[in-house]
Scaffold this motif. Structure first.
Motif, PDB file in Angstrom:
ATOM      1  N   PRO A  72       0.826  -1.215   0.000  1.00 37.91           N
ATOM      2  CA  PRO A  72       0.000   0.000   0.000  1.00 37.91           C
ATOM      3  C   PRO A  72       0.856   1.261   0.000  1.00 37.91           C
ATOM      4  O   PRO A  72       2.010   1.254   0.436  1.00 37.91           O
ATOM      5  N   ASP A  73       0.264   2.363  -0.450  1.00 39.28           N
ATOM      6  CA  ASP A  73       0.983   3.637  -0.527  1.00 39.28           C
ATOM      7  C   ASP A  73       0.977   4.411   0.790  1.00 39.28           C
ATOM      8  O   ASP A  73       1.578   5.486   0.882  1.00 39.28           O
ATOM      9  N   ALA A  74       0.270   3.896   1.801  1.00 38.13           N
ATOM     10  CA  ALA A  74       0.236   4.512   3.133  1.00 38.13           C
ATOM     11  C   ALA A  74      -0.255   5.961   3.093  1.00 38.13           C
ATOM     12  O   ALA A  74       0.209   6.813   3.854  1.00 38.13           O
ATOM     13  N   GLY A  75      -1.167   6.246   2.175  1.00 38.69           N
ATOM     14  CA  GLY A  75      -1.787   7.562   2.124  1.00 38.69           C
ATOM     15  C   GLY A  75      -0.997   8.626   1.396  1.00 38.69           C
ATOM     16  O   GLY A  75      -1.419   9.793   1.353  1.00 38.69           O
ATOM     17  N   LEU A  76       0.126   8.259   0.792  1.00 45.36           N
ATOM     18  CA  LEU A  76       0.944   9.220   0.057  1.00 45.36           C
ATOM     19  C   LEU A  76       0.847   8.941  -1.442  1.00 45.36           C
ATOM     20  O   LEU A  76       0.416   7.866  -1.844  1.00 45.36           O
ATOM     21  N   GLY A 149       1.925  27.208   9.085  1.00 43.33           N
ATOM     22  CA  GLY A 149       2.208  28.082   7.952  1.00 43.33           C
ATOM     23  C   GLY A 149       2.176  27.342   6.631  1.00 43.33           C
ATOM     24  O   GLY A 149       1.651  27.846   5.624  1.00 43.33           O
ATOM     25  N   LEU A 150       2.711  26.122   6.626  1.00 39.47           N
ATOM     26  CA  LEU A 150       2.745  25.337   5.390  1.00 39.47           C
ATOM     27  C   LEU A 150       1.370  24.834   4.987  1.00 39.47           C
ATOM     28  O   LEU A 150       1.099  24.648   3.800  1.00 39.47           O
ATOM     29  N   ARG A 151       0.513  24.620   5.939  1.00 41.68           N
ATOM     30  CA  ARG A 151      -0.839  24.199   5.593  1.00 41.68           C
ATOM     31  C   ARG A 151      -1.553  25.297   4.817  1.00 41.68           C
ATOM     32  O   ARG A 151      -2.426  25.030   3.992  1.00 41.68           O
ATOM     33  N   VAL A 157       0.457  19.840  -0.635  1.00 46.73           N
ATOM     34  CA  VAL A 157       1.632  19.006  -0.367  1.00 46.73           C
ATOM     35  C   VAL A 157       1.451  18.278   0.963  1.00 46.73           C
ATOM     36  O   VAL A 157       1.250  18.920   1.994  1.00 46.73           O
ATOM     37  N   PRO A 158       1.521  16.946   0.972  1.00 46.10           N
ATOM     38  CA  PRO A 158       1.413  16.209   2.243  1.00 46.10           C
ATOM     39  C   PRO A 158       2.534  16.602   3.201  1.00 46.10           C
ATOM     40  O   PRO A 158       3.676  16.813   2.781  1.00 46.10           O
ATOM     41  N   GLY A 178      -0.225  14.728   7.749  1.00 47.86           N
ATOM     42  CA  GLY A 178      -0.789  13.486   7.237  1.00 47.86           C
ATOM     43  C   GLY A 178       0.042  12.262   7.531  1.00 47.86           C
ATOM     44  O   GLY A 178      -0.387  11.140   7.280  1.00 47.86           O
ATOM     45  N   VAL A 179       1.267  12.475   8.057  1.00 45.11           N
ATOM     46  CA  VAL A 179       2.172  11.366   8.359  1.00 45.11           C
ATOM     47  C   VAL A 179       2.888  11.658   9.675  1.00 45.11           C
ATOM     48  O   VAL A 179       3.279  12.793   9.936  1.00 45.11           O
TER      49      VAL A 179
END
Length: 343
Positions: A72-76, A149-151, A157-158, A178-179
């Protein structure tokens, strides 16, 4: 269940790999276009082989299936993914203090995203050997403003947060991470496992013995590659038993953590053993001492070329996460690899 391991060998790529699979003399390696033709069967401390994949005894087929099954991609995002490192600490081994100011960190992250980073990893505690311990509250005070700030500036971008403390994990997830990337594989803070069991984020479990302060005293292995895989396997099982879906998990072999220079090189050489775990693999070799030892480059900032060369060892997995300081150079390396193999 980790007593038995299969080590894939005899790699083929691209059209040649597909033809060998069609002829029944090779098997596909997880999510990649690579294939392997031979294997080493490892039971405890005994290895048998190499032998062709067609000669593997029937009783080993369930173990062999782990290497073949897509992970699985683990949500990425799928495929090889470059993870940009954003250390918001004053004592990082590579870029001490460079991103300690939240504004500077956000600018650096925006450049990484422009250069092709598919995920950004924000850390507020240095885990280099002998690093000073900071409190979870201090750690959050470094990470929180950058994450928030990045959100706003990079909503697509995750974001990953590099932490071993549940307080930081909980606040980071609430702020949009997200991780969670834990160097202790969720073994440091007893509250981490139950906390993450109730979330849906991706989780990186990294191999380390001891703590950043004591790990250099824990480098005794019977077989470093097999031992790392087996010890990581136990942490995977602990996470699953606590309620974290296996599909959310990623594994990092922990280069430089409780390993000598020689052991790091052996682990890199035999890294495909990680396929036994059935999880997406995170490779975090960027600018580390092993790169310096192999290249003779003393300054960590000068080790990016060596980092790219070593990180490409993970490409046969198909969907590795390559954690680096210099995103642009790693993206170039991945694109050359893909172009050469027609991917």
């Amino acid at each position: 269940m980790w007593r038995r391991l299969v080590e894939p060998m005899g790699l083929l790529f691209g059209q040649m790999a597909q033809e060998a699979i069609r002829q029944g003399v090779a098997l596909p390696l997880q999510n990649s276009t690579a294939a392997f033709t031979t294997v080493l069967l490892i039971e405890g401390n005994t290895a048998t082989g190499p032998m062709s994949v067609a000669a593997v005894p029937h009783g080993w087929l369930p173990v062999l299936q782990r290497l073949v099954s897509p992970v699985p991609d683990a949500g990425l995002p799928a495929g090889p993914l470059v993870m940009g490192i954003l250390n918001t600490t004053p004592d990082s081994f590579s870029c001490a203090g460079q991103h300690y100011n939240a504004g500077h960190a956000i600018q650096a992250a925006e450049q990484m995203a422009h250069d092709g980073a598919g995920v950004l990893d924000i850390g507020g505690e240095s885990t280099r050997p002998g690093a000073a311990v900071v409190s979870p509250q201090q750690e959050w005070e470094r990470v929180g403003p950058v994450l928030e700030g990045l959100r706003q500036s990079l909503p697509g971008v995750p974001l990953s947060v590099d932490t071993r403390n549940s307080l930081v994990m909980e606040r980071a997830l609430a702020a949009g991470a997200g991780v969670i990337n834990d160097v202790s594989a969720l073994g440091h803070d007893p509250a981490a496992l139950p906390l993450l069991a109730g979330q849906s984020c991706g989780v990186v479990l990294m191999h380390m013995r001891g703590t950043p302060q004591t790990m250099e005293a824990h480098t005794q292995y019977a077989d470093v590659a097999c031992d790392v895989v087996r010890e990581l396997g136990l942490r995977v099982e602990a996470a699953v038993a606590a309620g974290i879906a296996r599909e959310r998990l990623m594994v990092d072999p922990g280069f430089g953590f409780a390993k000598t220079q020689e052991q790091n090189v052996i682990l890199l050489r035999r890294v495909l053993l990680l396929a036994n775990l059935g999880c997406r693999v995170v490779f975090a070799l960027s600018r580390k001492r092993m790169i310096g030892a192999l290249t003779g480059v003393a300054d960590p900032a000068g080790r990016d070329s060596g980092t790219v060369a070593a990180s490409l060892m993970a490409l046969p997995f198909g969907n590795p996460v390559l954690r680096v300081h210099n995103v642009a150079s790693m993206v170039q390396g991945v694109r050359v690899w893909q172009g050469a193999l027609g991917e």
